[in-house]
Scaffold this motif. Structure first.
Motif, mmCIF file in Angstrom:
data_model
loop_
_atom_site.group_PDB
_atom_site.id
_atom_site.type_symbol
_atom_site.label_atom_id
_atom_site.label_comp_id
_atom_site.label_asym_id
_atom_site.label_seq_id
_atom_site.Cartn_x
_atom_site.Cartn_y
_atom_site.Cartn_z
ATOM 1 N N ASP A 61 -39.867 6.927 -1.601
ATOM 2 C CA ASP A 61 -38.775 7.890 -1.699
ATOM 3 C C ASP A 61 -38.964 8.668 -2.997
ATOM 4 O OD1 ASP A 61 -36.496 9.387 -1.762
ATOM 5 O OD2 ASP A 61 -35.094 7.704 -1.695
ATOM 6 N N PRO A 62 -39.309 9.956 -2.909
ATOM 7 C CA PRO A 62 -39.505 10.742 -4.126
ATOM 8 C C PRO A 62 -38.219 10.964 -4.907
ATOM 9 C CG PRO A 62 -39.596 12.158 -2.206
ATOM 10 C CD PRO A 62 -39.536 10.749 -1.693
ATOM 11 N N PRO B 183 -44.078 16.620 0.146
ATOM 12 C CA PRO B 183 -43.865 15.530 -0.823
ATOM 13 C C PRO B 183 -42.433 15.410 -1.317
ATOM 14 C CG PRO B 183 -45.028 17.364 -1.842
ATOM 15 C CD PRO B 183 -44.960 17.671 -0.376
ATOM 16 N N SER B 184 -41.546 16.291 -0.854
ATOM 17 C CA SER B 184 -40.160 16.214 -1.308
ATOM 18 C C SER B 184 -39.315 15.276 -0.452
ATOM 19 C CB SER B 184 -39.521 17.606 -1.299
ATOM 20 O OG SER B 184 -39.326 18.071 0.027
ATOM 21 N N VAL B 185 -39.888 14.769 0.673
ATOM 22 C CA VAL B 185 -39.114 13.912 1.575
ATOM 23 C C VAL B 185 -39.676 12.490 1.566
ATOM 24 C CG1 VAL B 185 -38.559 15.893 3.021
ATOM 25 C CG2 VAL B 185 -40.497 14.412 3.639
ATOM 26 N N ILE B 186 -38.921 11.569 2.130
ATOM 27 C CA ILE B 186 -39.359 10.172 2.217
ATOM 28 C C ILE B 186 -40.640 10.086 3.036
ATOM 29 C CG2 ILE B 186 -38.778 7.912 3.207
ATOM 30 C CD1 ILE B 186 -35.842 8.506 2.502
ATOM 31 N N TYR C 22 -37.792 12.834 6.595
ATOM 32 C CA TYR C 22 -38.923 11.946 6.288
ATOM 33 C C TYR C 22 -40.166 12.420 7.010
ATOM 34 C CZ TYR C 22 -38.635 9.573 10.874
ATOM 35 O OH TYR C 22 -38.642 9.275 12.213
ATOM 36 N N GLU C 23 -41.263 11.876 6.582
ATOM 37 C CA GLU C 23 -42.570 12.181 7.160
ATOM 38 C C GLU C 23 -43.248 10.860 7.500
ATOM 39 O OE1 GLU C 23 -46.626 14.240 5.397
ATOM 40 O OE2 GLU C 23 -44.668 14.994 4.747
ATOM 41 N N ALA C 24 -43.683 10.714 8.749
ATOM 42 C CA ALA C 24 -44.254 9.446 9.207
ATOM 43 C C ALA C 24 -45.779 9.500 9.207
ATOM 44 C CB ALA C 24 -43.749 9.118 10.604
ATOM 45 N N SER D 3 -46.439 16.707 -8.445
ATOM 46 C CA SER D 3 -45.645 16.098 -7.394
ATOM 47 C C SER D 3 -45.173 14.709 -7.798
ATOM 48 C CB SER D 3 -46.483 15.996 -6.112
ATOM 49 O OG SER D 3 -45.881 15.117 -5.185
ATOM 50 N N ALA D 4 -43.960 14.354 -7.362
ATOM 51 C CA ALA D 4 -43.430 13.016 -7.636
ATOM 52 C C ALA D 4 -44.263 11.938 -6.978
ATOM 53 C CB ALA D 4 -41.982 12.929 -7.148
ATOM 54 N N LEU D 5 -45.079 12.324 -5.982
ATOM 55 C CA LEU D 5 -45.904 11.343 -5.264
ATOM 56 C C LEU D 5 -47.277 11.146 -5.898
ATOM 57 C CD1 LEU D 5 -45.151 12.273 -1.541
ATOM 58 C CD2 LEU D 5 -43.927 10.710 -3.050
ATOM 59 N N ALA D 6 -47.605 11.957 -6.889
ATOM 60 C CA ALA D 6 -48.939 11.900 -7.491
ATOM 61 C C ALA D 6 -49.342 10.516 -7.987
ATOM 62 C CB ALA D 6 -49.043 12.923 -8.620
#
Length: 232
Positions: free
Chosen positions: A76-77, A18-21, A45-47, A2-5
């Motif tokens: 932002d991924p 993980p694909s959204v802000i 996005y996810e809050a 994942s880009a967020l890893a």
């Protein structure tokens, strides 16, 4: 992977998508700037609720994203050049999202700079001064016997409201069309209710500002952003 890893903050606040802000925030005047902008742009996005308690804002995970331990912050991924990016400071987030989408930043370079100056007016004036007014009027500062700190911030709040009232003469929004400057300024004006300070600063004497805040609060995206993430 994942880009967020690489972002440790996701260990404490895991991403469902993980694909959204990813937004890390709480519904304060600064926090809702980001959620309102995300709602206005329609970006997915996810809050994540990050409370103002030390256990959240001073946790190692949150400090890895914002060493200044303040909300809001975002990841932002799909950042510049296709690389993920993490950002803190509400004004920086507004500018980033405006440039990413091409929305609420004007039609040309001159518009952008005009809007940015009013964004800075909030960052350097409206926000800090009204925040200090709240501290000395409603919170711990009210116990200080010396009246000068409170008087200083009351006077400065009135001055800033006068500046804004003059700017709004004959126009609906502070920098022409609705923009990130309004998303920054208006939530702090709404905060005067929370600080129980409207009468103190002569709120009703600023007719343009009163109408301006009413217009802002009527926007559906604003109504959603003001309660995102939910307090409970």
């Amino acid at each position: 992977m994942s880009a967020l890893a690489p972002f440790a903050v996701t260990q404490k606040w895991p991403a469902k998508d993980p694909s959204v802000i990813q937004l890390y925030s709480f519904p304060t005047p600064n926090g809702v700037k980001a959620s309102i902008m995300l709602e206005e742009t329609g970006l997915p996005y996810e809050a994540h609720k990050v409370t103002l308690a030390d256990a959240d804002v001073k946790s190692p995970e949150f400090l890895s994203l914002n060493p200044n331990n303040k909300i809001p912050a975002i990841i932002d991924p799909n950042g510049p050049d296709g690389e993920p990016i993490g950002l803190f400071e509400s004004g920086a987030i507004l500018l980033y999202l405006a440039e990413k989408t091409g929305k609420f930043i004007g039609q040309n370079a001159s518009d952008k700079h005009h809007i940015t100056q009013w964004l800075m007016f909030q960052m350097g004036g409206i926000g800090p001064m009204l925040g200090q007014l709240g501290f000395f009027h409603k919170f711990a500062g009210r116990e200080i016997e010396d009246p000068r700190p409170r008087e200083r911030y009351v006077a400065e709040a009135k001055r800033l409201l006068n500046v804004l009232n003059t700017q709004l003469e004959g126009q609906d929004w502070v920098a022409g069309d609705y923009s990130i400057a309004d998303m920054a300024i208006a939530p702090w004006l709404r905060g005067l209710d929370f600080y129980e300070a409207k009468d103190l600063v002569g709120w009703d004497e600023h007719a343009n500002v009163v109408a301006y805040l009413d217009r802002f609060l009527e926007r559906p995206a604003v109504q959603k952003g003001l309660v995102t993430p939910a307090r409970d």
